[in-house]
Write a protein that holds these residues in place. Structure first.
Motif, PDB file in Angstrom:
ATOM      1  N   TYR A 281       0.843  -1.189   0.000  1.00 29.12           N
ATOM      2  CA  TYR A 281       0.000   0.000   0.000  1.00 29.12           C
ATOM      3  C   TYR A 281       0.882   1.244   0.000  1.00 29.12           C
ATOM      4  O   TYR A 281       2.050   1.187   0.407  1.00 29.12           O
ATOM      5  CB  TYR A 281      -0.942   0.018   1.210  1.00 29.12           C
ATOM      6  CG  TYR A 281      -2.047  -1.018   1.143  1.00 29.12           C
ATOM      7  CD1 TYR A 281      -3.340  -0.660   0.799  1.00 29.12           C
ATOM      8  CD2 TYR A 281      -1.784  -2.364   1.433  1.00 29.12           C
ATOM      9  CE1 TYR A 281      -4.358  -1.601   0.734  1.00 29.12           C
ATOM     10  CE2 TYR A 281      -2.792  -3.314   1.356  1.00 29.12           C
ATOM     11  CZ  TYR A 281      -4.076  -2.927   1.010  1.00 29.12           C
ATOM     12  OH  TYR A 281      -5.073  -3.867   0.932  1.00 29.12           O
ATOM     13  N   ILE A 288      -4.885   6.381   1.449  1.00 31.88           N
ATOM     14  CA  ILE A 288      -4.240   5.069   1.406  1.00 31.88           C
ATOM     15  C   ILE A 288      -4.694   4.377   0.127  1.00 31.88           C
ATOM     16  O   ILE A 288      -5.897   4.246  -0.122  1.00 31.88           O
ATOM     17  CB  ILE A 288      -4.639   4.213   2.623  1.00 31.88           C
ATOM     18  CG1 ILE A 288      -4.119   4.837   3.923  1.00 31.88           C
ATOM     19  CG2 ILE A 288      -4.122   2.790   2.477  1.00 31.88           C
ATOM     20  CD1 ILE A 288      -4.570   4.103   5.180  1.00 31.88           C
ATOM     21  N   ARG A 289      -3.722   3.940  -0.665  1.00 35.28           N
ATOM     22  CA  ARG A 289      -4.069   3.292  -1.927  1.00 35.28           C
ATOM     23  C   ARG A 289      -3.314   1.974  -2.066  1.00 35.28           C
ATOM     24  O   ARG A 289      -2.111   1.909  -1.822  1.00 35.28           O
ATOM     25  CB  ARG A 289      -3.735   4.206  -3.109  1.00 35.28           C
ATOM     26  CG  ARG A 289      -4.240   3.676  -4.439  1.00 35.28           C
ATOM     27  CD  ARG A 289      -4.057   4.711  -5.539  1.00 35.28           C
ATOM     28  NE  ARG A 289      -2.653   4.880  -5.891  1.00 35.28           N
ATOM     29  CZ  ARG A 289      -2.210   5.808  -6.752  1.00 35.28           C
ATOM     30  NH1 ARG A 289      -3.075   6.643  -7.333  1.00 35.28           N
ATOM     31  NH2 ARG A 289      -0.925   5.906  -7.028  1.00 35.28           N
ATOM     32  N   CYS A 290      -4.059   0.945  -2.450  1.00 32.18           N
ATOM     33  CA  CYS A 290      -3.430  -0.343  -2.735  1.00 32.18           C
ATOM     34  C   CYS A 290      -2.617  -0.204  -4.022  1.00 32.18           C
ATOM     35  O   CYS A 290      -3.091   0.378  -5.002  1.00 32.18           O
ATOM     36  CB  CYS A 290      -4.491  -1.421  -2.884  1.00 32.18           C
ATOM     37  SG  CYS A 290      -3.824  -3.091  -3.110  1.00 32.18           S
ATOM     38  N   ASN A 321     -11.595  -4.409  -3.644  1.00 31.90           N
ATOM     39  CA  ASN A 321     -10.946  -4.369  -2.343  1.00 31.90           C
ATOM     40  C   ASN A 321     -12.005  -4.776  -1.336  1.00 31.90           C
ATOM     41  O   ASN A 321     -13.041  -5.343  -1.720  1.00 31.90           O
ATOM     42  CB  ASN A 321     -10.381  -2.968  -2.061  1.00 31.90           C
ATOM     43  CG  ASN A 321      -9.252  -2.970  -1.056  1.00 31.90           C
ATOM     44  OD1 ASN A 321      -9.447  -3.261   0.110  1.00 31.90           O
ATOM     45  ND2 ASN A 321      -8.041  -2.626  -1.517  1.00 31.90           N
ATOM     46  N   GLY A 432      -6.904  -5.893   0.011  1.00 29.99           N
ATOM     47  CA  GLY A 432      -6.643  -5.542  -1.373  1.00 29.99           C
ATOM     48  C   GLY A 432      -6.618  -6.725  -2.311  1.00 29.99           C
ATOM     49  O   GLY A 432      -6.236  -7.829  -1.928  1.00 29.99           O
TER      50      GLY A 432
END
Length: 460
Positions: A281, A288-290, A321, A432
Protein backbone atom coordinates in the motif's frame (compact mmCIF):
# COMPACT_ATOMS: atom_id res chain seq x y z
CA UNK A 1 -62.66 70.02 -30.91
CA UNK A 2 -59.61 69.42 -32.99
CA UNK A 3 -56.39 69.14 -30.91
CA UNK A 4 -53.24 70.72 -32.28
CA UNK A 5 -50.58 68.25 -33.42
CA UNK A 6 -48.21 69.14 -30.57
CA UNK A 7 -50.94 68.21 -28.05
CA UNK A 8 -51.51 64.86 -29.78
CA UNK A 9 -47.78 64.09 -29.67
CA UNK A 10 -47.56 64.92 -25.97
CA UNK A 11 -50.58 62.69 -25.29
CA UNK A 12 -49.03 59.76 -27.15
CA UNK A 13 -45.69 60.22 -25.42
CA UNK A 14 -47.38 60.45 -22.02
CA UNK A 15 -49.42 57.28 -22.56
CA UNK A 16 -46.32 55.40 -23.73
CA UNK A 17 -44.36 56.61 -20.71
CA UNK A 18 -47.07 55.51 -18.26
CA UNK A 19 -47.33 52.13 -20.02
CA UNK A 20 -43.58 51.68 -19.65
CA UNK A 21 -43.75 52.53 -15.92
CA UNK A 22 -46.64 50.11 -15.36
CA UNK A 23 -44.87 47.33 -17.25
CA UNK A 24 -41.77 47.79 -15.10
CA UNK A 25 -43.88 47.79 -11.93
CA UNK A 26 -45.64 44.57 -12.98
CA UNK A 27 -42.33 42.89 -13.80
CA UNK A 28 -40.87 43.84 -10.43
CA UNK A 29 -43.88 42.48 -8.56
CA UNK A 30 -44.20 39.27 -10.56
CA UNK A 31 -43.15 36.02 -8.78
CA UNK A 32 -41.01 35.26 -11.83
CA UNK A 33 -39.51 38.74 -12.03
CA UNK A 34 -36.22 37.51 -13.44
CA UNK A 35 -32.73 36.35 -12.67
CA UNK A 36 -32.51 38.61 -9.61
CA UNK A 37 -35.14 36.44 -7.92
CA UNK A 38 -33.34 33.18 -8.71
CA UNK A 39 -31.34 31.89 -5.72
CA UNK A 40 -27.68 31.40 -6.59
CA UNK A 41 -26.94 27.94 -7.93
CA UNK A 42 -30.62 27.04 -8.38
CA UNK A 43 -32.73 26.58 -11.50
CA UNK A 44 -36.51 27.07 -11.72
CA UNK A 45 -38.74 24.00 -11.80
CA UNK A 46 -41.73 26.10 -12.90
CA UNK A 47 -41.54 28.84 -15.52
CA UNK A 48 -44.46 30.86 -14.09
CA UNK A 49 -46.48 30.61 -17.32
CA UNK A 50 -47.46 27.03 -18.14
CA UNK A 51 -46.83 23.36 -17.30
CA UNK A 52 -43.73 22.94 -19.45
CA UNK A 53 -41.43 20.37 -17.80
CA UNK A 54 -44.28 18.67 -15.96
CA UNK A 55 -46.80 15.91 -16.65
CA UNK A 56 -49.58 14.20 -14.73
CA UNK A 57 -49.19 11.05 -12.65
CA UNK A 58 -51.23 9.75 -9.71
CA UNK A 59 -49.88 7.74 -6.77
CA UNK A 60 -48.13 5.09 -8.85
CA UNK A 61 -45.25 2.69 -8.20
CA UNK A 62 -42.18 3.90 -10.17
CA UNK A 63 -41.11 0.30 -10.69
CA UNK A 64 -44.34 -0.45 -12.57
CA UNK A 65 -43.86 2.65 -14.69
CA UNK A 66 -40.30 1.59 -15.54
CA UNK A 67 -41.49 -1.92 -16.47
CA UNK A 68 -43.88 -0.61 -19.15
CA UNK A 69 -42.96 -0.60 -22.81
CA UNK A 70 -42.19 2.82 -24.28
CA UNK A 71 -45.55 2.80 -26.04
CA UNK A 72 -47.48 1.81 -22.91
CA UNK A 73 -45.70 4.44 -20.85
CA UNK A 74 -46.31 7.23 -23.37
CA UNK A 75 -50.00 6.38 -23.57
CA UNK A 76 -50.39 6.27 -19.79
CA UNK A 77 -48.55 9.57 -19.31
CA UNK A 78 -50.77 11.20 -21.96
CA UNK A 79 -53.86 9.93 -20.11
CA UNK A 80 -52.60 11.16 -16.74
CA UNK A 81 -51.58 14.52 -18.16
CA UNK A 82 -54.96 15.09 -19.76
CA UNK A 83 -56.52 14.50 -16.35
CA UNK A 84 -54.06 16.89 -14.71
CA UNK A 85 -54.94 19.65 -17.16
CA UNK A 86 -58.54 19.57 -15.89
CA UNK A 87 -57.43 20.40 -12.35
CA UNK A 88 -54.21 22.40 -12.64
CA UNK A 89 -53.88 25.98 -13.88
CA UNK A 90 -51.50 28.92 -13.72
CA UNK A 91 -52.63 32.20 -12.16
CA UNK A 92 -50.37 35.21 -11.62
CA UNK A 93 -47.25 33.06 -11.74
CA UNK A 94 -48.68 30.48 -9.32
CA UNK A 95 -49.48 26.81 -9.87
CA UNK A 96 -53.05 26.20 -8.73
CA UNK A 97 -54.75 22.88 -8.10
CA UNK A 98 -58.39 22.42 -7.12
CA UNK A 99 -57.67 19.46 -4.83
CA UNK A 100 -58.39 16.80 -7.43
CA UNK A 101 -56.79 14.98 -10.32
CA UNK A 102 -53.40 13.50 -11.09
CA UNK A 103 -50.38 14.89 -9.30
CA UNK A 104 -48.14 17.29 -11.15
CA UNK A 105 -44.90 15.40 -11.83
CA UNK A 106 -41.53 16.55 -13.15
CA UNK A 107 -40.43 15.16 -16.49
CA UNK A 108 -36.89 14.95 -15.13
CA UNK A 109 -35.60 12.58 -12.46
CA UNK A 110 -33.44 13.89 -9.64
CA UNK A 111 -31.01 12.38 -7.15
CA UNK A 112 -29.24 14.45 -4.49
CA UNK A 113 -30.98 17.83 -4.35
CA UNK A 114 -31.78 20.99 -2.49
CA UNK A 115 -35.36 22.06 -3.18
CA UNK A 116 -37.02 25.40 -2.42
CA UNK A 117 -40.79 25.63 -2.71
CA UNK A 118 -43.62 27.78 -1.35
CA UNK A 119 -47.23 26.71 -0.91
CA UNK A 120 -50.54 28.08 0.36
CA UNK A 121 -53.50 25.85 1.14
CA UNK A 122 -56.96 25.92 2.72
CA UNK A 123 -58.80 24.31 5.61
CA UNK A 124 -59.62 20.57 5.36
CA UNK A 125 -57.08 19.98 2.59
CA UNK A 126 -53.89 18.02 2.91
CA UNK A 127 -51.12 17.47 0.44
CA UNK A 128 -47.45 16.63 0.17
CA UNK A 129 -44.30 16.50 -1.91
CA UNK A 130 -43.13 13.18 -3.35
CA UNK A 131 -39.34 12.85 -3.58
CA UNK A 132 -37.87 10.33 -6.03
CA UNK A 133 -41.43 9.27 -6.84
CA UNK A 134 -42.00 8.30 -3.21
CA UNK A 135 -44.42 9.72 -0.62
CA UNK A 136 -43.76 12.15 1.03
CA UNK A 137 -43.00 15.38 2.82
CA UNK A 138 -46.42 15.94 4.40
CA UNK A 139 -48.60 19.05 4.23
CA UNK A 140 -51.48 19.08 6.73
CA UNK A 141 -54.49 21.03 7.86
CA UNK A 142 -52.96 21.08 11.34
CA UNK A 143 -56.05 22.45 13.12
CA UNK A 144 -58.42 20.35 15.24
CA UNK A 145 -61.22 21.26 12.84
CA UNK A 146 -59.27 19.49 10.11
CA UNK A 147 -60.27 16.20 11.72
CA UNK A 148 -56.92 14.42 11.44
CA UNK A 149 -55.35 14.77 14.83
CA UNK A 150 -55.70 10.99 15.13
CA UNK A 151 -53.04 10.87 12.39
CA UNK A 152 -50.87 13.41 14.25
CA UNK A 153 -51.82 16.33 12.01
CA UNK A 154 -51.64 18.47 15.17
CA UNK A 155 -47.84 18.11 14.98
CA UNK A 156 -47.85 20.12 11.75
CA UNK A 157 -46.41 19.76 8.28
CA UNK A 158 -43.00 18.72 6.98
CA UNK A 159 -42.65 15.23 8.43
CA UNK A 160 -41.87 12.10 6.40
CA UNK A 161 -45.40 10.87 6.96
CA UNK A 162 -45.04 7.58 5.09
CA UNK A 163 -42.12 6.36 7.17
CA UNK A 164 -42.78 3.47 9.55
CA UNK A 165 -44.80 4.09 12.73
CA UNK A 166 -42.64 5.10 15.64
CA UNK A 167 -39.85 6.67 13.61
CA UNK A 168 -38.86 10.13 14.83
CA UNK A 169 -39.02 11.60 11.32
CA UNK A 170 -42.64 10.54 10.69
CA UNK A 171 -43.79 13.69 12.47
CA UNK A 172 -42.04 17.08 12.42
CA UNK A 173 -39.78 18.13 15.27
CA UNK A 174 -41.77 21.35 15.78
CA UNK A 175 -45.05 22.88 14.60
CA UNK A 176 -43.98 25.42 11.99
CA UNK A 177 -47.12 25.96 9.84
CA UNK A 178 -48.42 29.46 9.19
CA UNK A 179 -52.17 30.25 9.41
CA UNK A 180 -54.33 29.55 6.37
CA UNK A 181 -54.09 32.27 3.79
CA UNK A 182 -50.36 32.79 4.32
CA UNK A 183 -47.54 31.37 2.22
CA UNK A 184 -45.37 28.62 3.71
CA UNK A 185 -41.85 27.92 2.49
CA UNK A 186 -40.01 24.59 2.40
CA UNK A 187 -36.30 24.02 2.08
CA UNK A 188 -35.62 20.33 1.53
CA UNK A 189 -32.17 18.76 1.28
CA UNK A 190 -31.85 15.11 0.29
CA UNK A 191 -28.57 13.22 -0.05
CA UNK A 192 -29.12 9.54 -0.69
CA UNK A 193 -32.09 8.71 1.50
CA UNK A 194 -30.90 11.17 4.16
CA UNK A 195 -33.52 13.92 4.22
CA UNK A 196 -33.53 17.25 6.04
CA UNK A 197 -36.53 19.58 5.95
CA UNK A 198 -36.95 23.18 7.05
CA UNK A 199 -40.46 24.68 7.12
CA UNK A 200 -40.63 28.44 7.44
CA UNK A 201 -36.95 28.42 8.47
CA UNK A 202 -37.56 25.93 11.30
CA UNK A 203 -35.86 22.50 11.26
CA UNK A 204 -38.63 19.88 11.18
CA UNK A 205 -36.74 16.78 9.91
CA UNK A 206 -33.07 16.32 10.70
CA UNK A 207 -31.02 14.05 8.41
CA UNK A 208 -33.54 11.19 8.59
CA UNK A 209 -33.67 8.18 6.30
CA UNK A 210 -36.65 8.44 3.94
CA UNK A 211 -38.00 4.92 3.59
CA UNK A 212 -38.88 3.26 0.31
CA UNK A 213 -42.65 3.22 0.66
CA UNK A 214 -42.96 0.86 -2.30
CA UNK A 215 -40.64 -1.79 -0.80
CA UNK A 216 -39.37 -1.12 2.70
CA UNK A 217 -36.85 -3.96 2.41
CA UNK A 218 -34.97 -1.88 -0.17
CA UNK A 219 -33.37 1.57 0.03
CA UNK A 220 -35.06 4.63 -1.41
CA UNK A 221 -34.55 4.83 -5.17
CA UNK A 222 -31.32 6.53 -6.18
CA UNK A 223 -33.19 8.92 -8.47
CA UNK A 224 -36.81 9.77 -9.18
CA UNK A 225 -39.35 12.45 -9.96
CA UNK A 226 -40.75 15.19 -7.77
CA UNK A 227 -44.54 15.15 -7.48
CA UNK A 228 -46.91 17.73 -6.03
CA UNK A 229 -49.74 15.83 -4.38
CA UNK A 230 -53.34 17.00 -4.64
CA UNK A 231 -55.81 16.07 -1.94
CA UNK A 232 -59.09 17.51 -0.79
CA UNK A 233 -58.83 21.25 -1.35
CA UNK A 234 -57.13 24.04 -3.25
CA UNK A 235 -53.38 24.36 -2.97
CA UNK A 236 -51.16 26.94 -4.61
CA UNK A 237 -47.43 26.67 -5.29
CA UNK A 238 -44.85 29.26 -6.30
CA UNK A 239 -41.10 29.92 -6.36
CA UNK A 240 -40.11 26.34 -7.13
CA UNK A 241 -36.32 26.15 -7.40
CA UNK A 242 -33.94 23.19 -7.38
CA UNK A 243 -30.21 22.62 -7.11
CA UNK A 244 -28.55 19.30 -7.85
CA UNK A 245 -25.87 18.51 -5.27
CA UNK A 246 -22.50 17.36 -6.69
CA UNK A 247 -20.73 14.32 -5.14
CA UNK A 248 -18.00 16.21 -3.26
CA UNK A 249 -20.57 18.44 -1.57
CA UNK A 250 -22.80 15.44 -0.83
CA UNK A 251 -19.91 13.63 0.86
CA UNK A 252 -19.02 16.69 2.92
CA UNK A 253 -22.65 17.10 3.98
CA UNK A 254 -22.91 13.45 5.08
CA UNK A 255 -19.64 13.74 7.00
CA UNK A 256 -20.89 16.88 8.76
CA UNK A 257 -23.99 15.00 9.96
CA UNK A 258 -22.11 12.14 11.64
CA UNK A 259 -23.28 11.70 15.21
CA UNK A 260 -21.08 10.82 18.17
CA UNK A 261 -17.33 11.17 18.63
CA UNK A 262 -15.19 9.83 15.81
CA UNK A 263 -11.41 9.49 15.93
CA UNK A 264 -9.22 9.65 12.84
CA UNK A 265 -7.16 6.48 12.39
CA UNK A 266 -5.14 7.70 9.40
CA UNK A 267 -2.91 10.77 9.55
CA UNK A 268 -2.97 11.40 5.79
CA UNK A 269 0.82 11.23 5.49
CA UNK A 270 2.02 7.70 6.24
CA UNK A 271 0.92 4.32 7.59
CA UNK A 272 1.67 5.01 11.24
CA UNK A 273 -0.75 2.89 13.32
CA UNK A 274 -1.20 0.33 10.55
CA UNK A 275 0.39 -3.07 10.05
CA UNK A 276 0.16 -6.12 7.81
CA UNK A 277 0.84 -5.77 4.08
CA UNK A 278 2.30 -2.26 4.44
CA UNK A 279 4.64 -2.74 1.47
CA UNK A 280 1.65 -3.33 -0.82
CA UNK A 281 0.00 0.00 0.00
CA UNK A 282 1.05 3.61 -0.48
CA UNK A 283 -0.08 7.06 0.61
CA UNK A 284 -1.02 9.27 -2.34
CA UNK A 285 -2.61 12.73 -2.04
CA UNK A 286 -3.76 12.11 1.51
CA UNK A 287 -5.27 8.68 0.76
CA UNK A 288 -4.24 5.07 1.41
CA UNK A 289 -4.07 3.29 -1.93
CA UNK A 290 -3.43 -0.34 -2.74
CA UNK A 291 -0.57 -0.64 -5.23
CA UNK A 292 -1.56 -1.93 -8.67
CA UNK A 293 -0.93 -5.66 -8.89
CA UNK A 294 -0.57 -5.95 -5.12
CA UNK A 295 -2.93 -6.88 -2.33
CA UNK A 296 -3.28 -8.44 1.09
CA UNK A 297 -4.63 -7.14 4.37
CA UNK A 298 -3.54 -3.76 5.71
CA UNK A 299 -5.02 -3.34 9.16
CA UNK A 300 -4.95 -1.24 12.32
CA UNK A 301 -2.59 -2.11 15.12
CA UNK A 302 -5.52 -1.62 17.47
CA UNK A 303 -8.37 -4.10 17.98
CA UNK A 304 -12.00 -3.06 17.86
CA UNK A 305 -15.14 -4.79 19.12
CA UNK A 306 -18.25 -2.75 18.34
CA UNK A 307 -17.71 0.38 16.28
CA UNK A 308 -18.75 2.70 13.50
CA UNK A 309 -16.29 3.38 10.70
CA UNK A 310 -16.74 6.33 8.34
CA UNK A 311 -14.57 6.82 5.26
CA UNK A 312 -14.41 7.81 1.62
CA UNK A 313 -13.23 5.45 -1.10
CA UNK A 314 -12.47 5.77 -4.79
CA UNK A 315 -12.79 2.92 -7.26
CA UNK A 316 -10.83 2.70 -10.50
CA UNK A 317 -12.43 0.75 -13.38
CA UNK A 318 -12.70 -2.86 -12.20
CA UNK A 319 -11.66 -1.89 -8.68
CA UNK A 320 -11.75 -4.64 -6.05
CA UNK A 321 -10.95 -4.37 -2.34
CA UNK A 322 -12.78 -4.85 0.93
CA UNK A 323 -13.16 -3.70 4.50
CA UNK A 324 -11.66 -6.26 6.86
CA UNK A 325 -13.96 -6.46 9.88
CA UNK A 326 -12.68 -7.94 13.18
CA UNK A 327 -9.71 -9.37 11.34
CA UNK A 328 -7.57 -11.68 13.55
CA UNK A 329 -4.30 -10.60 11.94
CA UNK A 330 -3.83 -13.67 9.78
CA UNK A 331 -5.64 -15.64 7.13
CA UNK A 332 -8.35 -14.51 4.73
CA UNK A 333 -10.37 -11.52 5.95
CA UNK A 334 -13.58 -12.83 4.35
CA UNK A 335 -13.44 -16.15 6.17
CA UNK A 336 -11.08 -15.93 9.13
CA UNK A 337 -12.32 -12.50 10.16
CA UNK A 338 -15.92 -11.64 11.01
CA UNK A 339 -16.35 -10.65 7.36
CA UNK A 340 -14.98 -8.71 4.43
CA UNK A 341 -17.38 -6.00 3.33
CA UNK A 342 -16.88 -5.76 -0.42
CA UNK A 343 -15.52 -2.62 -2.06
CA UNK A 344 -16.16 -3.32 -5.74
CA UNK A 345 -16.86 -1.70 -9.09
CA UNK A 346 -20.24 -3.32 -9.66
CA UNK A 347 -20.37 -1.99 -13.21
CA UNK A 348 -17.28 -3.80 -14.50
CA UNK A 349 -18.00 -6.33 -17.22
CA UNK A 350 -15.66 -8.87 -15.64
CA UNK A 351 -17.87 -8.93 -12.55
CA UNK A 352 -21.18 -9.29 -14.41
CA UNK A 353 -21.79 -12.88 -13.30
CA UNK A 354 -20.78 -12.82 -9.66
CA UNK A 355 -22.77 -14.34 -6.85
CA UNK A 356 -25.03 -11.55 -5.41
CA UNK A 357 -23.08 -11.89 -2.14
CA UNK A 358 -19.92 -10.64 -3.88
CA UNK A 359 -21.08 -7.19 -4.96
CA UNK A 360 -20.26 -3.91 -3.25
CA UNK A 361 -21.25 -3.63 0.39
CA UNK A 362 -22.05 -7.32 0.77
CA UNK A 363 -20.87 -9.38 3.71
CA UNK A 364 -18.72 -11.49 1.42
CA UNK A 365 -20.26 -14.85 0.63
CA UNK A 366 -22.94 -14.45 3.30
CA UNK A 367 -25.42 -11.57 2.76
CA UNK A 368 -25.95 -9.50 -0.43
CA UNK A 369 -26.16 -5.71 -0.40
CA UNK A 370 -28.52 -3.62 -2.52
CA UNK A 371 -26.94 -2.48 -5.76
CA UNK A 372 -27.16 0.76 -7.71
CA UNK A 373 -25.93 3.26 -5.12
CA UNK A 374 -22.26 3.68 -6.04
CA UNK A 375 -21.18 6.93 -7.62
CA UNK A 376 -19.64 6.71 -11.12
CA UNK A 377 -16.20 5.10 -11.26
CA UNK A 378 -13.53 7.63 -10.33
CA UNK A 379 -15.78 9.63 -7.96
CA UNK A 380 -15.26 9.50 -4.20
CA UNK A 381 -17.96 7.60 -2.30
CA UNK A 382 -18.90 8.13 1.36
CA UNK A 383 -19.60 5.04 3.47
CA UNK A 384 -20.48 4.40 7.11
CA UNK A 385 -20.26 0.89 8.54
CA UNK A 386 -21.80 -0.05 11.89
CA UNK A 387 -20.66 -3.24 13.64
CA UNK A 388 -22.66 -4.04 16.77
CA UNK A 389 -22.43 -7.59 18.05
CA UNK A 390 -23.37 -9.83 15.13
CA UNK A 391 -25.20 -7.03 13.31
CA UNK A 392 -23.79 -5.12 10.35
CA UNK A 393 -25.20 -2.00 8.71
CA UNK A 394 -23.61 -0.48 5.60
CA UNK A 395 -24.71 3.00 4.53
CA UNK A 396 -23.39 4.09 1.14
CA UNK A 397 -23.73 7.71 0.01
CA UNK A 398 -26.64 8.20 2.39
CA UNK A 399 -28.53 4.98 1.58
CA UNK A 400 -28.55 1.83 3.71
CA UNK A 401 -27.55 -0.99 1.35
CA UNK A 402 -26.98 -3.73 3.95
CA UNK A 403 -28.67 -4.44 7.28
CA UNK A 404 -27.78 -7.96 8.37
CA UNK A 405 -27.26 -10.21 11.36
CA UNK A 406 -24.54 -12.69 10.42
CA UNK A 407 -25.35 -14.93 13.39
CA UNK A 408 -28.48 -15.93 11.48
CA UNK A 409 -26.65 -16.85 8.26
CA UNK A 410 -26.84 -20.58 7.52
CA UNK A 411 -26.18 -20.66 3.77
CA UNK A 412 -22.86 -19.64 2.31
CA UNK A 413 -21.56 -19.02 -1.18
CA UNK A 414 -20.04 -22.27 -2.54
CA UNK A 415 -20.88 -23.87 0.81
CA UNK A 416 -17.64 -22.40 2.18
CA UNK A 417 -17.52 -22.11 5.95
CA UNK A 418 -16.90 -18.75 7.63
CA UNK A 419 -15.20 -19.75 10.90
CA UNK A 420 -14.48 -16.15 11.90
CA UNK A 421 -17.98 -14.70 11.59
CA UNK A 422 -18.67 -15.05 15.32
CA UNK A 423 -15.54 -13.16 16.42
CA UNK A 424 -16.40 -10.37 18.85
CA UNK A 425 -13.31 -8.24 18.27
CA UNK A 426 -10.41 -7.82 15.88
CA UNK A 427 -8.60 -5.38 13.63
CA UNK A 428 -10.13 -3.02 11.06
CA UNK A 429 -8.51 -2.71 7.68
CA UNK A 430 -8.48 -3.21 3.93
CA UNK A 431 -8.31 -6.42 1.92
CA UNK A 432 -6.64 -5.54 -1.37
CA UNK A 433 -7.08 -7.52 -4.58
CA UNK A 434 -4.57 -6.12 -7.10
CA UNK A 435 -6.45 -2.93 -7.98
CA UNK A 436 -5.49 0.65 -6.91
CA UNK A 437 -8.54 1.35 -4.74
CA UNK A 438 -8.02 4.40 -2.50
CA UNK A 439 -9.35 5.32 0.97
CA UNK A 440 -9.29 8.61 2.84
CA UNK A 441 -10.86 10.49 5.79
CA UNK A 442 -10.92 7.24 7.78
CA UNK A 443 -12.57 7.60 11.19
CA UNK A 444 -13.81 5.21 13.87
CA UNK A 445 -16.21 5.60 16.77
CA UNK A 446 -16.10 2.83 19.34
CA UNK A 447 -19.47 1.62 20.60
CA UNK A 448 -20.39 -0.04 23.92
CA UNK A 449 -19.55 -3.73 24.15
CA UNK A 450 -22.33 -6.29 23.80
CA UNK A 451 -22.86 -8.87 26.58
CA UNK A 452 -21.28 -11.49 24.32
CA UNK A 453 -18.12 -9.41 23.92
CA UNK A 454 -17.87 -8.90 27.66
CA UNK A 455 -18.11 -12.66 28.23
CA UNK A 456 -15.42 -13.40 25.66
CA UNK A 457 -13.14 -10.76 27.16
CA UNK A 458 -13.50 -12.38 30.60
CA UNK A 459 -12.37 -15.72 29.18
CA UNK A 460 -9.12 -14.29 27.76
Amino acid sequence: MHNPSWQRNVSVRTRAWFAFILLGFWAACSPMAGAADLPEGFTPLFNGRDLTGWHGQPHFDPRKRAAMTDEERAAKIAEWTEDAKQHWSVENGELVNDGKGAYLTTDKEFGDIELLIEYKTVALADSGIYLRGTPQVQIWDYTKEGGKWDRHADKGSGGLFNNSPGTVSKNPLVLADKPFGEWNSFRIKQVGARTTVWLNDKLVVDNAIMENYWDRSQPLFRTGRIQLQTHGGEIRWRNLFIREIPPAEANAWLASKLEGKYTSIFNGNDLTGWTGAVDNYEVVDGAIRCKAGKGGALYTEKNYANFKAALEFQLPPGGNNGLAIRYPGKGNAAYDGMTELQILDNTAEKYAKLDPRQYHGSAYGMVPAARGYLRPVGEWNFQVVTIDGSKIVVELNGSVILDADVSKVTEYMANSAHPGKDLTSGHFGFAGHNEPVAFRHIQIQELPATPEAVKDSAKN
